[in-house]
Design a protein around this motif. Sequence first.
Motif, short mmCIF file in Angstrom:
data_model
loop_
_atom_site.label_atom_id
_atom_site.label_comp_id
_atom_site.label_asym_id
_atom_site.label_seq_id
_atom_site.Cartn_x
_atom_site.Cartn_y
_atom_site.Cartn_z
N UNK A 30 0.86 -1.18 0.00
CA UNK A 30 0.00 0.00 0.00
C UNK A 30 0.90 1.23 0.00
N UNK A 31 0.50 2.24 -0.77
CA UNK A 31 1.29 3.46 -0.89
C UNK A 31 0.48 4.64 -0.38
N UNK A 32 1.03 5.33 0.61
CA UNK A 32 0.45 6.59 1.10
C UNK A 32 1.59 7.58 1.22
N UNK A 33 1.56 8.63 0.41
CA UNK A 33 2.68 9.56 0.31
C UNK A 33 2.16 10.99 0.20
N UNK A 34 3.01 11.98 0.46
CA UNK A 34 2.57 13.38 0.33
C UNK A 34 2.16 13.72 -1.10
N UNK A 35 1.26 14.67 -1.23
CA UNK A 35 0.79 15.05 -2.56
C UNK A 35 1.79 15.94 -3.30
N UNK A 36 2.86 16.34 -2.61
CA UNK A 36 3.90 17.17 -3.22
C UNK A 36 5.21 16.92 -2.48
N UNK A 37 6.28 17.52 -2.97
CA UNK A 37 7.59 17.35 -2.36
C UNK A 37 7.61 17.97 -0.96
N UNK A 38 7.98 17.15 0.02
CA UNK A 38 8.12 17.63 1.40
C UNK A 38 9.51 17.34 1.94
N UNK A 39 10.51 17.42 1.08
CA UNK A 39 11.89 17.21 1.53
C UNK A 39 12.23 18.21 2.64
N UNK A 40 12.91 17.72 3.67
CA UNK A 40 13.30 18.59 4.78
C UNK A 40 12.21 18.80 5.81
N UNK A 41 11.10 18.04 5.71
CA UNK A 41 9.98 18.24 6.63
C UNK A 41 10.25 17.65 8.00
N UNK A 42 11.25 16.81 8.12
CA UNK A 42 11.58 16.13 9.37
C UNK A 42 10.33 15.43 9.93
N UNK A 43 10.16 15.45 11.25
CA UNK A 43 9.08 14.68 11.87
C UNK A 43 7.83 15.50 12.13
N UNK A 53 -7.19 13.09 1.89
CA UNK A 53 -6.58 11.93 1.25
C UNK A 53 -7.21 11.74 -0.12
N UNK A 54 -6.38 11.56 -1.14
CA UNK A 54 -6.86 11.35 -2.51
C UNK A 54 -6.31 10.04 -3.05
N UNK A 55 -7.17 9.25 -3.68
CA UNK A 55 -6.73 8.00 -4.30
C UNK A 55 -6.50 8.22 -5.79
N UNK A 56 -5.38 7.73 -6.29
CA UNK A 56 -4.98 7.94 -7.68
C UNK A 56 -5.29 6.69 -8.52
N UNK A 57 -5.33 6.84 -9.84
CA UNK A 57 -5.68 5.70 -10.71
C UNK A 57 -4.79 4.48 -10.53
N UNK A 58 -3.52 4.68 -10.14
CA UNK A 58 -2.62 3.54 -9.94
C UNK A 58 -2.78 2.88 -8.58
N UNK A 59 -3.71 3.37 -7.77
CA UNK A 59 -3.95 2.80 -6.45
C UNK A 59 -3.20 3.50 -5.33
N UNK A 60 -2.22 4.35 -5.67
CA UNK A 60 -1.50 5.10 -4.65
C UNK A 60 -2.46 6.11 -4.01
N UNK A 61 -2.21 6.43 -2.76
CA UNK A 61 -2.98 7.46 -2.07
C UNK A 61 -2.06 8.59 -1.65
N UNK A 62 -2.54 9.83 -1.78
CA UNK A 62 -1.75 10.99 -1.39
C UNK A 62 -2.45 11.75 -0.29
N UNK A 63 -1.64 12.44 0.50
CA UNK A 63 -2.13 13.24 1.62
C UNK A 63 -1.58 14.65 1.47
N UNK A 64 -2.41 15.65 1.73
CA UNK A 64 -1.93 17.03 1.64
C UNK A 64 -1.25 17.42 2.96
N UNK A 65 -0.25 16.64 3.30
CA UNK A 65 0.47 16.86 4.54
C UNK A 65 1.89 16.33 4.45
N UNK A 66 2.49 16.09 5.58
CA UNK A 66 3.89 15.71 5.67
C UNK A 66 4.07 14.20 5.58
#
Length: 256
Positions: A30-43, A53-66
């Motif tokens: 299962x894939x749950x990842x940020x909806x954009x680059x969050x490099x350097x976000x630490x913890x 949370x948004x589900x994409x056609x490939x089954x991945x899910x994105x979150x508008x967060x860290x």
Amino acid sequence: MRILLSNDDGVHSPGLVALYEGLQGLGKLEVVAPDRDHSGASNSLTLSRPLTVEKHPNGFQSVDGTPTDCVHLAVNGLFNSPFDRVVSGINTHANLGDDIIYSGTVAAATEGRHLGLPAIAVSLVNEGRFHYETAAQVVRCLLENPHALTLGPRSILNVNVPDVPWEELAGFCITRLGHRERAEGVVPVTCPRGKKRYWIGAAGRGGDAGPGTDFYAISQKCVSITPVHTDMTRHAALPELKSWLEGLDGVEVVDQ
């Protein structure tokens, strides 16, 4: 085996796709990842607003967060079945030495460990060749090991992989974290409206980068595998700190 994949480069990152493809057949991914680059976000956790949370056609899910948000949501509510482990990456650049303090890749793994799951953070020490498939194969090797690994509480594996084809790897090295020299100065720029802005300067080079460190392993084309413990207490300093406090007038130092 159910494996949660996340990262800090965003849900569309080629490293995340390569990791997903490289781990096929090992279990339910299962894939749950940020909806954009969050490099350097630490913890960092998002506590000031609800998360989408948004589900994409490939089954991945994105979150508008860290990255930490992503793992926290995935483990604590998005799925009905529990996970067996968390893998974070493949990060597009190195997470060596002091990098892990800032790294969202490492943060996603540590959040998984805080929630009771074995976790691995994996990064490609990118030199412009983008051998993500090598890093994915390294992770697959580690997960296919039939022998259980017990790192203890609050511990993860931080893995860095040279940017070379699999057959050019010199081996796997167990390493400690090195240390970088002081970062370069900020870079001033002027925006189109005439206001001054600043870019954070580049990270410093490896100051403590000798044999035994993650920096050195990479320089020898070895995979660096570092056990990282998130207990930040400087235990060796406790006796000296106690003596220092006992020298203060009117202060009683109480042993627990």
